[in-house]
Scaffold this motif. Sequence first.
Motif, mmCIF file in Angstrom:
data_model
loop_
_atom_site.group_PDB
_atom_site.id
_atom_site.type_symbol
_atom_site.label_atom_id
_atom_site.label_comp_id
_atom_site.label_asym_id
_atom_site.label_seq_id
_atom_site.Cartn_x
_atom_site.Cartn_y
_atom_site.Cartn_z
ATOM 1 N N GLN A 1 0.852 -1.192 0.000
ATOM 2 C CA GLN A 1 0.000 0.000 0.000
ATOM 3 C C GLN A 1 0.887 1.241 0.000
ATOM 4 O O GLN A 1 1.782 1.380 0.837
ATOM 5 C CB GLN A 1 -0.900 0.017 1.229
ATOM 6 N N ILE A 2 0.627 2.120 -0.940
ATOM 7 C CA ILE A 2 1.422 3.339 -1.042
ATOM 8 C C ILE A 2 1.339 4.153 0.251
ATOM 9 O O ILE A 2 2.346 4.674 0.745
ATOM 10 C CB ILE A 2 0.958 4.184 -2.243
ATOM 11 N N GLN A 3 0.145 4.223 0.822
ATOM 12 C CA GLN A 3 -0.031 5.008 2.038
ATOM 13 C C GLN A 3 0.797 4.453 3.192
ATOM 14 O O GLN A 3 1.378 5.220 3.981
ATOM 15 C CB GLN A 3 -1.512 5.049 2.430
ATOM 16 N N GLU B 1 4.325 5.587 2.653
ATOM 17 C CA GLU B 1 4.465 7.018 2.928
ATOM 18 C C GLU B 1 4.371 7.330 4.420
ATOM 19 O O GLU B 1 5.005 8.276 4.907
ATOM 20 C CB GLU B 1 3.410 7.799 2.147
ATOM 21 N N ASP B 2 3.608 6.515 5.154
ATOM 22 C CA ASP B 2 3.468 6.717 6.600
ATOM 23 C C ASP B 2 4.590 6.059 7.390
ATOM 24 O O ASP B 2 4.602 6.148 8.628
ATOM 25 C CB ASP B 2 2.127 6.141 7.079
ATOM 26 N N ALA B 3 5.525 5.412 6.679
ATOM 27 C CA ALA B 3 6.626 4.701 7.337
ATOM 28 C C ALA B 3 6.104 3.726 8.389
ATOM 29 O O ALA B 3 6.596 3.658 9.521
ATOM 30 C CB ALA B 3 7.618 5.685 7.958
ATOM 31 N N ALA B 4 5.085 2.964 8.023
ATOM 32 C CA ALA B 4 4.482 2.000 8.938
ATOM 33 C C ALA B 4 5.501 0.930 9.329
ATOM 34 O O ALA B 4 6.474 0.668 8.619
ATOM 35 C CB ALA B 4 3.260 1.356 8.285
ATOM 36 N N ASP B 5 5.253 0.319 10.485
ATOM 37 C CA ASP B 5 6.093 -0.775 10.975
ATOM 38 C C ASP B 5 5.676 -2.052 10.257
ATOM 39 O O ASP B 5 4.765 -2.759 10.682
ATOM 40 C CB ASP B 5 5.922 -0.913 12.486
ATOM 41 N N LEU B 6 6.345 -2.343 9.147
ATOM 42 C CA LEU B 6 5.961 -3.464 8.300
ATOM 43 C C LEU B 6 6.696 -4.733 8.722
ATOM 44 O O LEU B 6 7.895 -4.705 9.010
ATOM 45 C CB LEU B 6 6.255 -3.151 6.835
ATOM 46 N N ARG B 7 5.949 -5.848 8.740
ATOM 47 C CA ARG B 7 6.497 -7.137 9.148
ATOM 48 C C ARG B 7 6.112 -8.200 8.139
ATOM 49 O O ARG B 7 5.050 -8.133 7.502
ATOM 50 C CB ARG B 7 5.962 -7.527 10.536
ATOM 51 N N LEU B 8 6.956 -9.203 8.010
ATOM 52 C CA LEU B 8 6.713 -10.282 7.080
ATOM 53 C C LEU B 8 5.949 -11.403 7.765
ATOM 54 O O LEU B 8 6.383 -11.915 8.804
ATOM 55 C CB LEU B 8 8.031 -10.829 6.523
#
Length: 352
Positions: free
Chosen positions: A318-320, A323-330
């Motif tokens: 998701q582009i948003q 852009e929000d620098a979310a804490d992304l996890r696999l």
Amino acid sequence: MKPDWKNFLEHAGAEFEDLAVASFGNAERELRVTTTGDVLCDLSHFGLISAYGEDATDFLQGQFSNDVAQVDAGHSQLNSYCTPKGRMLANFRLFKPGDTYYLRLPQALIEPTLKRLRMFVMRSRVTLENADDALTRIGWSGPNAATELSTALGGADIPETPDETLSHDELSVLRVPGIHPRFEIYGQLEAVQRLWDRLNVHGAPVGAACWGLLDVLSGIPTIQPQTSEAFVPQMANMELIGGVSFQKGCYPGQEIVARTQYLGNLKRRMYRIHVDLNEVVPGQEIVDAAKGESGMVGRLVEGFRHPDGGVEGLAVLQIQSVEDAADLRLGTAKGPRVSVSPPPYPLTADTD
């Protein structure tokens, strides 16, 4: 894979896993040299579909996302095959060394793609075949790849820009995007064997995963069975890398692909990612840890080990969230952290 070609590779030190070359005996060294040196790779983990006949161009033009009429002896192209809902069943490189078109795509998608294409042949004068044994194929990449390839071909001209193609006797040489000059070479067995021996003196043979890493570093996605029907072409940046035409006629999913482009409502894009793991699987979910298990924001396209450690991959996100620098996890909200960076090209482009 032709038995004679497999025997040739085994004699050169190839070790196989699931019908693909895993390494030539020193996987760690091969990985290190992939991003810095000249490397030679068997491409038999990709299969071929051939299409020929009086109506071949018109038939393929009505099936694929790109302008097939632009493919000739001097130009190959990235392309995709979509469902009526605009989701990519497969993507591939299309080239035409003579009167026959060839689709180069993962072996696991050859038969499903061939079966679906044949459903629509009807009265068209076109023949579609599994052409796995028709052409032997290798890849060649590195800082000196262009010079060394020209020398190996007796001083012949070679393609200078991505998608350019040149023929030399029994060989077709395709320039493809890369962090260094990079080529795919197709031809008859004996001619490819001779070229391999010449190039092998100047470069290191590497396994299939190393070529996959070079695709990832170049921002070039490969749809696998786990991601078939997961993405509209623009989600995987296909229009940014020359894989979609917005000026050609109809094909399955064309209305949705065009609407996505002209309404400007694309909410997902493909980015490069890094994960501190040794292995990942195409199609794995990527989640926003702050949203818990229901916070899926993307999906992994592919990933391969990087010589500096961890896995470098491509993921549609998701582009948003980016852009929000979310804490992304696999995988899960408690999975390994996913670091995001842009691909090696702008994320906007003019339509053609």
